[in-house]
Write a protein that holds these residues in place. Structure first.
Motif, PDB file in Angstrom:
ATOM      1  N   VAL A  42       0.806 -15.371 -79.861  1.00 16.96           N
ATOM      2  CA  VAL A  42       0.264 -16.291 -80.865  1.00 16.96           C
ATOM      3  C   VAL A  42      -0.026 -17.651 -80.237  1.00 16.96           C
ATOM      4  N   MET A  43       0.913 -18.142 -79.411  1.00 18.37           N
ATOM      5  CA  MET A  43       0.736 -19.446 -78.781  1.00 18.37           C
ATOM      6  C   MET A  43      -0.446 -19.446 -77.815  1.00 18.37           C
ATOM      7  N   VAL A  44      -0.615 -18.368 -77.069  1.00 21.85           N
ATOM      8  CA  VAL A  44      -1.735 -18.274 -76.132  1.00 21.85           C
ATOM      9  C   VAL A  44      -3.056 -18.295 -76.889  1.00 21.85           C
ATOM     10  N   GLN A  45      -3.125 -17.588 -78.014  1.00 23.73           N
ATOM     11  CA  GLN A  45      -4.342 -17.590 -78.827  1.00 23.73           C
ATOM     12  C   GLN A  45      -4.665 -18.999 -79.327  1.00 23.73           C
ATOM     13  N   TYR A  71      -0.180 -14.636 -65.666  1.00 22.33           N
ATOM     14  CA  TYR A  71      -1.154 -15.634 -66.105  1.00 22.33           C
ATOM     15  C   TYR A  71      -1.607 -15.267 -67.516  1.00 22.33           C
ATOM     16  N   LEU A  72      -1.256 -16.117 -68.482  1.00 21.58           N
ATOM     17  CA  LEU A  72      -1.630 -15.860 -69.868  1.00 21.58           C
ATOM     18  C   LEU A  72      -2.970 -16.511 -70.218  1.00 21.58           C
ATOM     19  N   ALA A  73      -3.300 -17.585 -69.517  1.00 19.08           N
ATOM     20  CA  ALA A  73      -4.597 -18.254 -69.718  1.00 19.08           C
ATOM     21  C   ALA A  73      -4.880 -19.122 -68.505  1.00 19.08           C
ATOM     22  N   GLY A  74      -6.092 -19.022 -67.983  1.00 20.49           N
ATOM     23  CA  GLY A  74      -6.505 -19.858 -66.864  1.00 20.49           C
ATOM     24  C   GLY A  74      -5.898 -19.430 -65.537  1.00 20.49           C
ATOM     25  N   THR A  75      -6.464 -19.932 -64.458  1.00 20.35           N
ATOM     26  CA  THR A  75      -5.952 -19.715 -63.107  1.00 20.35           C
ATOM     27  C   THR A  75      -6.138 -20.997 -62.306  1.00 20.35           C
ATOM     28  N   PRO A  76      -5.275 -21.243 -61.308  1.00 22.48           N
ATOM     29  CA  PRO A  76      -5.397 -22.471 -60.520  1.00 22.48           C
ATOM     30  C   PRO A  76      -6.690 -22.487 -59.703  1.00 22.48           C
ATOM     31  N   LEU A  77      -7.266 -23.675 -59.575  1.00 17.54           N
ATOM     32  CA  LEU A  77      -8.424 -23.851 -58.709  1.00 17.54           C
ATOM     33  C   LEU A  77      -7.954 -24.050 -57.269  1.00 17.54           C
ATOM     34  N   PRO A  78      -8.779 -23.675 -56.300  1.00 20.83           N
ATOM     35  CA  PRO A  78      -8.371 -23.841 -54.901  1.00 20.83           C
ATOM     36  C   PRO A  78      -8.236 -25.306 -54.485  1.00 20.83           C
ATOM     37  N   GLN A 107      -7.921 -21.202 -78.105  1.00 22.16           N
ATOM     38  CA  GLN A 107      -8.934 -21.625 -79.070  1.00 22.16           C
ATOM     39  C   GLN A 107      -9.155 -23.136 -79.049  1.00 22.16           C
ATOM     40  N   LYS A 108      -8.068 -23.887 -78.963  1.00 25.17           N
ATOM     41  CA  LYS A 108      -8.168 -25.338 -79.070  1.00 25.17           C
ATOM     42  C   LYS A 108      -8.564 -26.015 -77.756  1.00 25.17           C
ATOM     43  N   PHE A 109      -8.252 -25.389 -76.640  1.00 29.85           N
ATOM     44  CA  PHE A 109      -8.469 -26.046 -75.345  1.00 29.85           C
ATOM     45  C   PHE A 109      -9.250 -25.163 -74.376  1.00 29.85           C
ATOM     46  N   ALA A 110     -10.200 -24.408 -74.909  1.00 26.44           N
ATOM     47  CA  ALA A 110     -10.952 -23.447 -74.099  1.00 26.44           C
ATOM     48  C   ALA A 110     -11.666 -24.117 -72.932  1.00 26.44           C
ATOM     49  N   HIS A 111     -12.298 -25.280 -73.176  1.00 30.25           N
ATOM     50  CA  HIS A 111     -13.072 -25.920 -72.111  1.00 30.25           C
ATOM     51  C   HIS A 111     -12.184 -26.444 -70.996  1.00 30.25           C
ATOM     52  N   HIS A 112     -10.956 -26.817 -71.324  1.00 34.87           N
ATOM     53  CA  HIS A 112     -10.029 -27.258 -70.278  1.00 34.87           C
ATOM     54  C   HIS A 112      -9.538 -26.065 -69.444  1.00 34.87           C
ATOM     55  N   ILE A 113      -9.385 -24.929 -70.083  1.00 35.32           N
ATOM     56  CA  ILE A 113      -9.003 -23.713 -69.353  1.00 35.32           C
ATOM     57  C   ILE A 113     -10.123 -23.294 -68.414  1.00 35.32           C
ATOM     58  N   ILE A 114     -11.359 -23.310 -68.917  1.00 35.40           N
ATOM     59  CA  ILE A 114     -12.522 -22.937 -68.102  1.00 35.40           C
ATOM     60  C   ILE A 114     -12.678 -23.894 -66.922  1.00 35.40           C
ATOM     61  N   ALA A 115     -12.378 -25.172 -67.143  1.00 35.26           N
ATOM     62  CA  ALA A 115     -12.512 -26.177 -66.083  1.00 35.26           C
ATOM     63  C   ALA A 115     -11.393 -26.091 -65.052  1.00 35.26           C
ATOM     64  N   GLY A 116     -10.399 -25.235 -65.301  1.00 41.63           N
ATOM     65  CA  GLY A 116      -9.317 -25.051 -64.341  1.00 41.63           C
ATOM     66  C   GLY A 116      -8.233 -26.103 -64.394  1.00 41.63           C
ATOM     67  N   LEU A 126      -6.141 -26.429 -67.147  1.00 40.07           N
ATOM     68  CA  LEU A 126      -5.057 -25.972 -68.011  1.00 40.07           C
ATOM     69  C   LEU A 126      -4.723 -24.516 -67.690  1.00 40.07           C
ATOM     70  N   ILE A 127      -3.460 -24.263 -67.386  1.00 41.29           N
ATOM     71  CA  ILE A 127      -2.987 -22.920 -67.031  1.00 41.29           C
ATOM     72  C   ILE A 127      -1.756 -22.625 -67.877  1.00 41.29           C
ATOM     73  N   VAL A 128      -1.693 -21.423 -68.412  1.00 38.07           N
ATOM     74  CA  VAL A 128      -0.533 -20.990 -69.184  1.00 38.07           C
ATOM     75  C   VAL A 128       0.096 -19.805 -68.465  1.00 38.07           C
ATOM     76  N   ILE A 129       1.393 -19.896 -68.191  1.00 38.24           N
ATOM     77  CA  ILE A 129       2.081 -18.842 -67.423  1.00 38.24           C
ATOM     78  C   ILE A 129       3.331 -18.364 -68.158  1.00 38.24           C
ATOM     79  N   HIS A 130       3.859 -17.237 -67.665  1.00 41.73           N
ATOM     80  CA  HIS A 130       5.088 -16.673 -68.229  1.00 41.73           C
ATOM     81  C   HIS A 130       5.815 -15.923 -67.115  1.00 41.73           C
ATOM     82  N   VAL A 131       7.144 -16.015 -67.124  1.00 41.94           N
ATOM     83  CA  VAL A 131       7.974 -15.270 -66.177  1.00 41.94           C
ATOM     84  C   VAL A 131       8.758 -14.222 -66.953  1.00 41.94           C
TER      85      VAL A 131
END
Length: 486
Positions: free
Chosen positions: A154-157, A92-99, A161-170, A172-177
């Motif tokens: 760089v992309m995660v930063q 998880y690079l940014a955000g986590t799924p909501l239940p 920065q641009k979509f912080a409130h969407h990440i906090i609201a659950g 927007l999630i950014v992942i990596h394998v």
């Protein structure tokens, strides 16, 4: 009479050999049965996010360039292994799924491009084109699928920065394998005489999408795949919901909201694990958009179900493959004021000479199909009898196509009627009110409910002058206002 000893010995040996032969035969049958079962499970069994080395060899040897949906459909639908998720450790690079499950998950996978980067614009378009109420029902999952960790950071930063409130609201999630979960990407089969680097690119893309689908399987009821260089239509979620509601009771695997590549393809989330397994099984065989056609066919949806106007548009100029130019555009895309018509239930009929299977029902649909009649004469008509009287707010009719621009209604009118007479099959209205004439093959009128004082039972397209050209009615769209009192 006493038989010679040699003969008795020979007969004894023959019985022994017969017995051994039967045992070997039974053993061979049992062994082959076990072998077939083992091979099937080896083909399907995927662990830790990638196909095991032994399995990969089997897939290379048994996978075909052209899959046959008719041959495999029953077996494929019943494969229980395909319904299980793939065991992968996602970062998880940014955000986590909501239940709480959402209505729709939007997935996009992105890699480092040699020229241009459109990912941030794509995410921005998703959120900006959605209302506050729509945002409550969506989740956006971005997979950064490049192995360049510096680029990912760089992309995660930038995203954070641009979509912080969407990440906090659950939402927007950014992942990596990690790379260790990927199968072999070198020395793959060069199907279709593709260069080796092209094969590697498209094969990795198949695996990227498989991992993304696997992650999104339990986040929502429905899933739509976008690419990382897409612009969205305004209120696209509302349009998608309207289409899904209109398809209730009918079977579908994939609904398409764009005619380009892997953009705007909608699935039931319950089908995502099987699709993920499928992409992994045949990751080196062909591009993902070709595999998706086979997947749809294997699950018994033979025809494309595509809706117009398109909800998503390709905006990137440079491809993610080597930075090559990619000027593809969807000419059915409409960005502003998109609204899918209601087209209430109705019986459709015409007295025109219908060409082949281009029957009347194909015009009264938002799917990409149309009615086609041979040269109509004065007085010919295309009729719609609604199942219930309705109030109409807007009507739009389009004739002709891009390929056959002269197969339009050159002289015609649109009328609405009341007072139905006749049996169920031959119902028609006794009186009609003309709303206007066709211009350049098209007709559009708004504010109908204030121009027509009665509840509308029928609507018809009337040919007012014979024409040599055939007639294509590409689409008939009806928007309703409040339901009249019964």
């Amino acid at each position: 009479v006493t038989l010679p000893y040699a003969f008795l010995h020979m007969r004894h040996n023959l019985k022994y050999f017969d017995k051994m032969r039967c045992l070997r035969k039974r053993s061979a049958v049992s062994f082959l049965g076990v072998l077939v079962i083992c091979l099937l499970f080896m083909n399907l069994y995927i662990e830790d996010g990638y196909v095991l080395e032994g399995d990969k060899q089997i897939i290379r040897e048994t996978a075909t360039h052209q899959l046959n949906p008719e041959r495999y459909v029953h077996t494929f639908k019943d494969l229980s292994n395909f319904s299980g998720s793939i065991n992968i450790s996602y970062r998880y690079l940014a955000g986590t799924p909501l239940p709480r499950k959402r209505y729709l998950t939007i997935g996009l996978s992105s890699v480092k491009r040699k020229k241009g980067n459109y990912l941030l614009e794509t995410i921005k378009s998703i959120f900006e084109q959605s209302s506050y109420e729509e945002l409550k029902e969506i989740a956006v999952v971005v997979q950064l699928a490049d192995f360049d960790s510096a680029w990912c950071e760089v992309m995660v930063q930038d995203i954070s920065q641009k979509f912080a409130h969407h990440i906090i609201a659950g939402r927007l999630i950014v992942i990596h394998v990690p790379e260790e979960y990927y199968p072999v990407l070198d020395g793959l089969k060069r199907n279709y005489n593709d260069p080796e680097d092209r094969v590697k690119f498209r094969s990795k893309q198949n695996v990227d999408y498989a991992f993304l689908l696997n992650f999104c399987a339990n986040l929502s009821d429905y899933y739509v795949m976008l690419e990382d260089d897409v612009r969205c239509s305004k209120n696209f979620l509302t349009a998608v919901k309207k289409v899904i509601t209109s398809r209730e009771g009918s079977y579908w695997v994939t609904l398409e909201f764009s005619k380009l590549g892997y953009i705007g393809k909608l699935y039931h989330s319950r089908d995502l694990p099987r699709l993920a397994h499928f992409l992994l099984m045949f990751y080196q065989e062909m591009p993902c958009d070709w595999l998706l056609i086979h997947f749809r066919g294997l699950l018994a949806q033979k025809e494309v179900i595509r809706f117009k106007p398109s909800l998503f548009q390709h905006m990137g100029y440079y491809s993610s493959y080597k930075g090559a130019e990619n000027k593809l555009k969807d000419d059915d895309f409409e960005e502003e004021s998109f609204d899918i018509p209601d087209n209430p239930p109705a019986n459709l009929h015409t007295n025109m000479n219908v060409f082949e299977n281009y029957e009347a029902s194909k015009a009264y649909s938002s799917i990409d199909e149309y009615f086609w009649g041979k040269a109509p004469s004065t007085g010919d008509f295309y009729g719609i009898v609604f199942e219930k009287p309705i109030k109409i707010s807007k009507i739009k009719v389009v004739t002709g196509t891009e390929d056959r621009q002269n197969d339009i209604l050159h002289h015609g009118a649109l009328e609405v009627g009341e007072k139905i007479v006749g049996s169920k099959k031959g119902r028609q209205c006794t009186t009609y009110l003309r709303l206007g004439e066709f211009k350049n093959g098209n007709f559009e009128i708004t504010d109908v409910e204030n121009k027509v004082l009665f509840d509308i039972n029928c609507m018809r397209i009337l040919v007012t002058k014979s024409q040599k050209e055939w007639l294509i009615i590409r689409s008939i769209s009806v928007w309703t206002s409040q339901t009249p009192n019964q």
